[in-house]
Scaffold this motif. Structure first.
Motif, PDB file in Angstrom:
ATOM      1  N   ASP A 212      33.750   7.053  26.590  1.00 31.96           N
ATOM      2  CA  ASP A 212      33.476   7.796  27.887  1.00 31.96           C
ATOM      3  C   ASP A 212      34.817   7.822  28.599  1.00 31.96           C
ATOM      4  OD1 ASP A 212      31.695   8.495  30.028  1.00 31.96           O
ATOM      5  OD2 ASP A 212      32.390   6.629  31.104  1.00 31.96           O
ATOM      6  N   ALA A 213      35.160   9.207  28.474  1.00 30.65           N
ATOM      7  CA  ALA A 213      36.729   9.523  29.052  1.00 30.65           C
ATOM      8  C   ALA A 213      36.619   9.886  30.570  1.00 30.65           C
ATOM      9  CB  ALA A 213      37.281  10.709  28.065  1.00 30.65           C
ATOM     10  N   ILE A 214      37.073   9.240  31.375  1.00 37.44           N
ATOM     11  CA  ILE A 214      37.007   9.339  32.848  1.00 37.44           C
ATOM     12  C   ILE A 214      38.217  10.088  33.485  1.00 37.44           C
ATOM     13  CG2 ILE A 214      36.972   8.197  35.062  1.00 37.44           C
ATOM     14  CD1 ILE A 214      35.370   5.810  33.664  1.00 37.44           C
ATOM     15  N   THR A 215      37.887  11.157  34.283  1.00 37.74           N
ATOM     16  CA  THR A 215      38.967  11.975  34.906  1.00 37.74           C
ATOM     17  C   THR A 215      38.734  12.618  36.252  1.00 37.74           C
ATOM     18  OG1 THR A 215      40.426  13.839  34.429  1.00 37.74           O
ATOM     19  CG2 THR A 215      38.159  14.058  33.625  1.00 37.74           C
ATOM     20  N   SER A 216      39.593  13.364  36.801  1.00 40.59           N
ATOM     21  CA  SER A 216      39.487  13.708  38.060  1.00 40.59           C
ATOM     22  C   SER A 216      38.849  13.061  39.068  1.00 40.59           C
ATOM     23  CB  SER A 216      38.496  15.074  37.974  1.00 40.59           C
ATOM     24  OG  SER A 216      38.757  15.989  37.068  1.00 40.59           O
ATOM     25  N   VAL A 217      39.338  11.766  39.243  1.00 39.64           N
ATOM     26  CA  VAL A 217      38.918  10.670  40.303  1.00 39.64           C
ATOM     27  C   VAL A 217      39.837  10.734  41.448  1.00 39.64           C
ATOM     28  CG1 VAL A 217      38.713   8.069  40.680  1.00 39.64           C
ATOM     29  CG2 VAL A 217      38.507   9.184  38.213  1.00 39.64           C
ATOM     30  N   THR A 218      39.017  11.170  42.523  1.00 36.03           N
ATOM     31  CA  THR A 218      39.894  11.105  43.953  1.00 36.03           C
ATOM     32  C   THR A 218      39.089  10.638  45.006  1.00 36.03           C
ATOM     33  OG1 THR A 218      39.332  13.391  44.477  1.00 36.03           O
ATOM     34  CG2 THR A 218      41.131  13.421  43.114  1.00 36.03           C
ATOM     35  N   VAL A 219      39.388  10.501  46.003  1.00 34.04           N
ATOM     36  CA  VAL A 219      38.761   9.889  47.292  1.00 34.04           C
ATOM     37  C   VAL A 219      39.863  10.517  48.250  1.00 34.04           C
ATOM     38  CG1 VAL A 219      37.908   8.224  48.906  1.00 34.04           C
ATOM     39  CG2 VAL A 219      37.668   7.912  46.470  1.00 34.04           C
ATOM     40  N   SER A 220      39.456  11.269  49.150  1.00 32.50           N
ATOM     41  CA  SER A 220      40.177  11.868  50.240  1.00 32.50           C
ATOM     42  C   SER A 220      40.786  10.898  51.276  1.00 32.50           C
ATOM     43  CB  SER A 220      39.246  12.582  51.034  1.00 32.50           C
ATOM     44  OG  SER A 220      38.889  13.984  50.302  1.00 32.50           O
TER      45      SER A 220
END
Length: 432
Positions: free
Chosen positions: A95-103
């Motif tokens: 499970d490749a996790i990417t594009s993780v952001t929190v403003s």
């Protein structure tokens, strides 16, 4: 996706309230423009420009999450399945996790935890033995059970001091190197990479969209793409056995060339092919310095030079891929071990997936198996340390010295190292 007791997930099509009035839900294609904007803001790149169409190319229903405050997206998260090569040459579906952001306006509200636990629960339910990601900050992802599992090691090479490659190095009989157009790279690159990645623990699949981006057929957000030089190495039968991509700056010291060649990608199926590619790279006219940004940490490149001291470490050498074990039995059954033996691990996992006592056993041929056990443990460790050890990129003894592994029986760390050792350190050259 049910509540497995590992983070309180709900149906992926519904919002999940995190306690602050912010909903977590799987996005639809219609949500992509706002989600893309939140991603750029989260990565401090609102100037990067709109990338909706690029995001659509990689969109999979249910695999992209958004945190919403009313109609505004304030957090992003995406995952996809990628084959990961493990020691021995087999692969697991990660499970490749990417594009993780929190403003920045919505930090400290549990949004990342809500998205992460939801995704890990779904990955476990799908049967992914592991999850992987690349950590922008070191101190974030250990709390979710990830540990650094691969690293990068680049080099700066002063060509005048290096004196070229040693003359006694092997060459490929009948081998040749030719430049390739971007269209040719799109045609032959994916098939070559599929063969190469199965020889390198830690390597992952490259997507079709990724190949289009690296060859300029699709524009991704970020710096303006510039066409690199790409050369292919072929053996006497015409089969591609190596690839190198690089760029050259155009610097002159008065009337004297003083250019730097930066290697962007270099992969070879065997040592003689690698020698041929390095000999080519180090002989490009006008170049006085070669920068290799990302190479396997145990690559012998400096030892190929007439003067290895001419290669100095690249400034950005660091940990790279982080790994989290979701199914201990399946993960260890896929990889091979360095020698026969048995070790019992007592693993602590707050989310429960790897929690318990596990016997890792290897036969004389390196075949590995892992089973739950009630036997007394030899070593105690957290799930993050288990992820660090899984691909063989770190030693048990070193983690024990750093108090990341506890030795419960004298000599257990050394025995575990013999069991888990690998002939090549893991390396992943690709961001995702």
């Amino acid at each position: 996706m049910g509540n497995n007791g590992h983070g309180g997930t709900r149906d992926p099509g519904r919002g999940r309230q995190d306690g602050s009035g912010t909903g977590i839900r799987a996005i639809t294609e219609d949500d992509i423009p706002g989600w893309d904007r939140a991603l750029a803001v989260g990565f401090l790149r609102p100037h990067a420009g709109e990338a909706t169409e690029y995001r659509r190319l990689g969109f999979e229903p249910g695999r992209s999450l958004g945190a919403y405050d009313g109609e505004r997206c304030v957090g992003t998260f995406r995952s996809f399945d990628a084959e990961l090569t493990v020691p021995g040459g087999a692969t697991v579906l990660a499970d490749a996790i990417t594009s993780v952001t929190v403003s920045s306006t919505h930090r400290r509200r549990g949004l990342l935890r809500a998205m992460m636990t939801r995704d890990l629960a779904a990955a476990h339910e799908r049967g992914n033995p592991v999850a992987i990601l690349i950590a922008a900050e070191y101190n974030i992802y250990g709390r979710y059970g990830f540990g650094p599992a691969t690293s990068t090691h680049g080099w700066n090479i002063d060509l005048l001091r290096a004196g070229g490659l040693r003359k006694d190095l092997p060459a490929v009989p009948g081998g040749r190197i030719d430049f390739a157009t971007m269209a040719e790279v799109r045609k032959v690159g994916p098939e070559f990479h599929e063969r190469w990645r199965r020889t390198q623990p830690g390597a992952i699949t490259r997507t079709e969209v990724g190949w289009r981006v690296r060859t300029g057929d699709v524009k991704a957000p970020g710096p303006e793409w510039q066409e690199p030089f790409v050369a292919l190495h072929r053996d006497a039968t015409g089969t591609v056995t190596g690839l190198v991509a690089y760029k050259v700056d155009d610097n002159w010291d008065g009337s004297y060339p003083d250019c730097t060649l930066t290697v962007l990608d270099l992969q070879a199926l065997d040592g003689p092919t690698a020698v041929g590619l390095w000999r080519f790279v180090l002989s490009v006219d006008w170049v006085r310095k070669v920068v290799v940004e990302n190479l396997a940490p145990d690559d012998p490149l400096p030892l190929l030079l007439n003067d290895p001291r001419a290669a100095t470490p690249y400034a950005d050498n660091s940990d790279f891929t982080w790994l989290r074990v979701l199914d201990v039995e399946a993960a260890f059954a896929a990889r091979s071990c360095g020698g026969p033996g048995r070790i019992v691990l007592d693993v602590t996992d707050p989310l429960g997936y790897a929690d318990g006592r596990w016997a890792v056993e290897a036969a004389d041929d390196g075949t590995c198996r892992c089973t739950a056990t009630t036997d007394e443990p030899d070593l105690a460790l957290g799930v993050g340390a288990l992820g660090t050890l899984y691909l063989g990129g770190e030693s048990v003894a070193r983690l024990a010295a750093a108090a990341l592994v506890t030795e419960l029986r004298p000599g257990a760390a050394a025995r575990a190292d013999l069991l888990l050792r690998t002939p090549a350190r893991p390396w992943n050259p690709d961001g995702f």
